[in-house]
Write a protein that holds these residues in place. Structure first.
Motif, PDB file in Angstrom:
ATOM      1  N   ASP A  72      -5.910  -5.409  -5.678  1.00  0.00           N
ATOM      2  CA  ASP A  72      -4.539  -5.698  -6.102  1.00  0.00           C
ATOM      3  C   ASP A  72      -3.522  -5.161  -5.110  1.00  0.00           C
ATOM      4  OD1 ASP A  72      -5.409  -7.030  -8.337  1.00  0.00           O
ATOM      5  OD2 ASP A  72      -4.974  -5.404  -9.743  1.00  0.00           O
ATOM      6  N   LYS A  73      -3.758  -3.969  -4.595  1.00  0.00           N
ATOM      7  CA  LYS A  73      -2.816  -3.380  -3.644  1.00  0.00           C
ATOM      8  C   LYS A  73      -2.839  -4.124  -2.311  1.00  0.00           C
ATOM      9  CE  LYS A  73      -2.685   1.239  -5.697  1.00  0.00           C
ATOM     10  NZ  LYS A  73      -1.232   1.208  -5.980  1.00  0.00           N
ATOM     11  N   ILE A  74      -4.013  -4.550  -1.886  1.00  0.00           N
ATOM     12  CA  ILE A  74      -4.104  -5.338  -0.661  1.00  0.00           C
ATOM     13  C   ILE A  74      -3.398  -6.677  -0.851  1.00  0.00           C
ATOM     14  CG2 ILE A  74      -5.692  -6.619   0.832  1.00  0.00           C
ATOM     15  CD1 ILE A  74      -5.601  -3.654   1.454  1.00  0.00           C
ATOM     16  N   TYR A  75      -3.613  -7.299  -1.978  1.00  0.00           N
ATOM     17  CA  TYR A  75      -2.972  -8.589  -2.239  1.00  0.00           C
ATOM     18  C   TYR A  75      -1.454  -8.444  -2.250  1.00  0.00           C
ATOM     19  CZ  TYR A  75      -1.404 -12.790  -4.617  1.00  0.00           C
ATOM     20  OH  TYR A  75      -0.731 -13.942  -4.950  1.00  0.00           O
ATOM     21  N   ASP A  76      -0.958  -7.405  -2.907  1.00  0.00           N
ATOM     22  CA  ASP A  76       0.480  -7.191  -2.966  1.00  0.00           C
ATOM     23  C   ASP A  76       1.058  -6.964  -1.577  1.00  0.00           C
ATOM     24  OD1 ASP A  76       2.926  -6.748  -4.621  1.00  0.00           O
ATOM     25  OD2 ASP A  76       2.810  -4.739  -3.731  1.00  0.00           O
ATOM     26  N   SER A  77       0.347  -6.205  -0.747  1.00  0.00           N
ATOM     27  CA  SER A  77       0.792  -5.967   0.627  1.00  0.00           C
ATOM     28  C   SER A  77       0.774  -7.258   1.438  1.00  0.00           C
ATOM     29  CB  SER A  77      -0.098  -4.913   1.285  1.00  0.00           C
ATOM     30  OG  SER A  77       0.312  -4.640   2.603  1.00  0.00           O
ATOM     31  N   ALA A  78      -0.285  -8.045   1.275  1.00  0.00           N
ATOM     32  CA  ALA A  78      -0.388  -9.308   2.000  1.00  0.00           C
ATOM     33  C   ALA A  78       0.703 -10.277   1.560  1.00  0.00           C
ATOM     34  CB  ALA A  78      -1.766  -9.930   1.770  1.00  0.00           C
ATOM     35  N   ARG A  79       0.994 -10.281   0.283  1.00  0.00           N
ATOM     36  CA  ARG A  79       2.030 -11.169  -0.249  1.00  0.00           C
ATOM     37  C   ARG A  79       3.391 -10.864   0.367  1.00  0.00           C
ATOM     38  NH1 ARG A  79       5.514 -10.503  -4.293  1.00  0.00           N
ATOM     39  NH2 ARG A  79       4.530  -8.538  -4.911  1.00  0.00           N
ATOM     40  N   LYS A  80       3.610  -9.588   0.692  1.00  0.00           N
ATOM     41  CA  LYS A  80       4.878  -9.165   1.295  1.00  0.00           C
ATOM     42  C   LYS A  80       4.830  -9.190   2.824  1.00  0.00           C
ATOM     43  CE  LYS A  80       5.729  -5.970  -2.544  1.00  0.00           C
ATOM     44  NZ  LYS A  80       5.819  -4.520  -2.921  1.00  0.00           N
ATOM     45  N   LEU A  81       3.726  -9.657   3.388  1.00  0.00           N
ATOM     46  CA  LEU A  81       3.508  -9.661   4.830  1.00  0.00           C
ATOM     47  C   LEU A  81       3.634  -8.258   5.408  1.00  0.00           C
ATOM     48  CD1 LEU A  81       5.281 -12.908   6.066  1.00  0.00           C
ATOM     49  CD2 LEU A  81       2.858 -12.514   5.640  1.00  0.00           C
ATOM     50  N   GLN A  82       3.062  -7.301   4.705  1.00  0.00           N
ATOM     51  CA  GLN A  82       3.052  -5.927   5.173  1.00  0.00           C
ATOM     52  C   GLN A  82       1.683  -5.586   5.765  1.00  0.00           C
ATOM     53  OE1 GLN A  82       4.535  -3.586   1.861  1.00  0.00           O
ATOM     54  NE2 GLN A  82       6.660  -4.162   2.307  1.00  0.00           N
ATOM     55  N   ALA A  83       1.363  -4.305   5.881  1.00  0.00           N
ATOM     56  CA  ALA A  83       0.249  -3.878   6.725  1.00  0.00           C
ATOM     57  C   ALA A  83      -1.133  -4.126   6.130  1.00  0.00           C
ATOM     58  CB  ALA A  83       0.388  -2.392   7.052  1.00  0.00           C
ATOM     59  N   GLY A  84      -1.239  -4.345   4.838  1.00  0.00           N
ATOM     60  CA  GLY A  84      -2.551  -4.508   4.220  1.00  0.00           C
ATOM     61  C   GLY A  84      -3.322  -5.669   4.801  1.00  0.00           C
ATOM     62  N   GLY A  85      -4.443  -5.367   5.448  1.00  0.00           N
ATOM     63  CA  GLY A  85      -5.190  -6.403   6.144  1.00  0.00           C
ATOM     64  C   GLY A  85      -6.413  -6.912   5.415  1.00  0.00           C
ATOM     65  N   GLY A  86      -6.984  -6.119   4.485  1.00  0.00           N
ATOM     66  CA  GLY A  86      -8.170  -6.585   3.798  1.00  0.00           C
ATOM     67  C   GLY A  86      -8.966  -5.434   3.227  1.00  0.00           C
ATOM     68  N   ALA A  87      -9.953  -5.778   2.403  1.00  0.00           N
ATOM     69  CA  ALA A  87     -10.834  -4.785   1.788  1.00  0.00           C
ATOM     70  C   ALA A  87     -12.243  -5.346   1.751  1.00  0.00           C
ATOM     71  CB  ALA A  87     -10.361  -4.439   0.384  1.00  0.00           C
ATOM     72  N   PHE A  88     -13.202  -4.567   2.253  1.00  0.00           N
ATOM     73  CA  PHE A  88     -14.585  -5.012   2.383  1.00  0.00           C
ATOM     74  C   PHE A  88     -15.492  -4.098   1.566  1.00  0.00           C
ATOM     75  CE2 PHE A  88     -13.003  -5.866   6.928  1.00  0.00           C
ATOM     76  CZ  PHE A  88     -12.262  -6.956   6.497  1.00  0.00           C
ATOM     77  N   ILE A  89     -16.273  -4.678   0.706  1.00  0.00           N
ATOM     78  CA  ILE A  89     -17.137  -3.921  -0.186  1.00  0.00           C
ATOM     79  C   ILE A  89     -18.349  -3.387   0.566  1.00  0.00           C
ATOM     80  CG2 ILE A  89     -18.504  -5.917  -0.933  1.00  0.00           C
ATOM     81  CD1 ILE A  89     -18.414  -4.733  -3.782  1.00  0.00           C
TER      82      ILE A  89
END
Length: 397
Positions: free
Chosen positions: A326-343
């Motif tokens: 959710d935090k990565i998605y929110d960051s991506a939605r805002k075009l901020q630094a969140g690049g991804g999450a890998f399990i």
């Protein structure tokens, strides 16, 4: 699939399908995983490059491990030739990854001893006559050991794929190189050596390959340089390992930051509520620092939960994973630094002999599989005008 220009890794790249926002890790690279990932909609795979090799048929699990190229003793040459003879297996995996629109992050060495790691380099140097102690910290500063690592890196990056004829340095399926998995030092006085090693090796990789991105592979712990950040670490022990998220990631030739998240094993005595609060603050801190201080993307390149421990449940794992997603998605939605999450780490059927305490087979855990697929779907939908036309979302978020 086109190669990614490192100079373009910016908010524009973060807002496109070039940035692999969802993926999985594997320590033992499975050929079948390439096809399962394509079905699930994932775009990234992180295999580890280690120090030994085992060949296999295309329907087997194959451990892809390599050896540095600077060894001269006759017996080492025999080992060298035997190990490099299995490199066509990695060639095939890369070839198939490109055909299935999957990008790879290839890790060049392990800090841990499980597959040889940096300790093996030190042993080789000692065997060749280098006057070294048994401390593995010498990996980061001894000229002989650094030469072995550079020889190996050069051999990998300049290799020509036996299936496609494309050099690894030109391969579109390779997204990035990771210098080391979870670099740590034995002595906290070795921090400057690690920092200098990161700068030197990142520049060396770039001198051989200007087309791919480079990351360190750190866990994201904060060092003592910024005292107010120490409270985000899982314990006082984390600051003594020499890595420093901000300092290490700020190196000029490091294109994006990396973070790991293991709240269950880092905080073994904490309640689920405490782990949840910790993970939330851990993710927020690194997203904020990447956005405002580093001004670089950040990938949460390992997110793990102890799967085979009494009292742990799929429900708890899904809750923790959703926090990160959710935090990565929110960051991506805002075009901020969140690049991804890998399990860490998703396996396929029939690979139980390679499982660790964090492993899970997606089809055996339908709620987790649904969570992963939903994350892939909503990220694809977020960039609908730029998404891969060959992949369609199976679940509407």
């Amino acid at each position: 699939m086109e190669a990614l220009n490192p100079a373009a890794l910016s908010k524009d790249v973060l807002g496109s399908r070039e940035m692999p926002r969802l993926g999985r890790n594997t320590a033992e690279l499975e050929l079948d995983a390439v096809f399962e990932l394509a079905v699930a909609g994932m775009s990234e795979l992180t295999p580890r490059a280690n120090q030994k090799g085992e060949a296999g048929r295309s329907d087997e699990v194959v451990v892809i491990e390599t050896v540095p190229g600077g060894l001269r003793a006759e017996e080492d040459q025999e080992i060298h030739q035997a190990i490099w003879s299995v490199m066509p297996v990695l060639d095939y995996i890369i070839y198939e990854a490109r055909r299935n629109h999957i990008r790879l992050i290839l890790c060049l060495v392990n800090n841990l001893d499980n597959f040889g790691g940096k300790a093996q380099y030190v042993k080789w140097a000692q065997a060749a006559g280098a006057n070294l102690t048994n401390s593995t910290d010498s990996f980061f500063y001894d000229p002989t050991v650094k030469g072995y690592y550079k020889d190996y890196v050069k051999a990998i990056l300049t290799r020509r794929n036996s299936y496609s004829g494309i050099r690894y340095s030109d391969e579109p399926a390779i997204f990035a190189w990771e210098l080391m998995n979870e670099p740590r030092c034995v002595s906290n006085s070795s921090g400057p050596h690690l920092q200098a090693w990161i700068a030197e090796m990142a520049a060396y990789v770039k001198s051989l390959d200007a087309k791919h991105l480079v990351a360190v592979g750190i866990e994201g712990f904060y060092g003592t340089g910024i005292a107010e950040r120490l409270g985000f670490n899982p314990g006082d022990w984390a600051a003594s390992l020499c890595s420093d998220f901000i300092q290490n990631s700020a190196v000029e030739n490091i294109d994006f930051a990396s973070v790991h998240a293991y709240p269950d094993s880092w905080l073994p005595k904490a309640s689920m509520e405490e782990k949840l609060r910790y993970l939330s603050s851990w993710v927020d801190s690194h997203l904020n620092d990447s956005e405002h201080i580093l001004k670089k993307p950040v990938l949460f390149s390992e997110v793990g939960y102890l799967q085979h421990v009494e009292g742990n449940s799929t429900v708890d794992r899904d809750i923790l994973l959703r926090v990160v997603y959710d935090k990565i998605y929110d960051s991506a939605r805002k075009l901020q630094a969140g690049g991804g999450a890998f399990i860490w780490q998703l396996m396929v059927e029939g690979t139980h002999m390679y499982h660790d305490d964090f492993s899970l087979v997606a089809h055996d855990h339908p709620s987790t599989y649904k969570l992963i697929t939903e994350q892939s779907c909503r990220l694809q939908m977020l960039y609908e005008n730029d998404r891969d036309p060959d992949w369609q979302c199976a679940i509407q978020p």
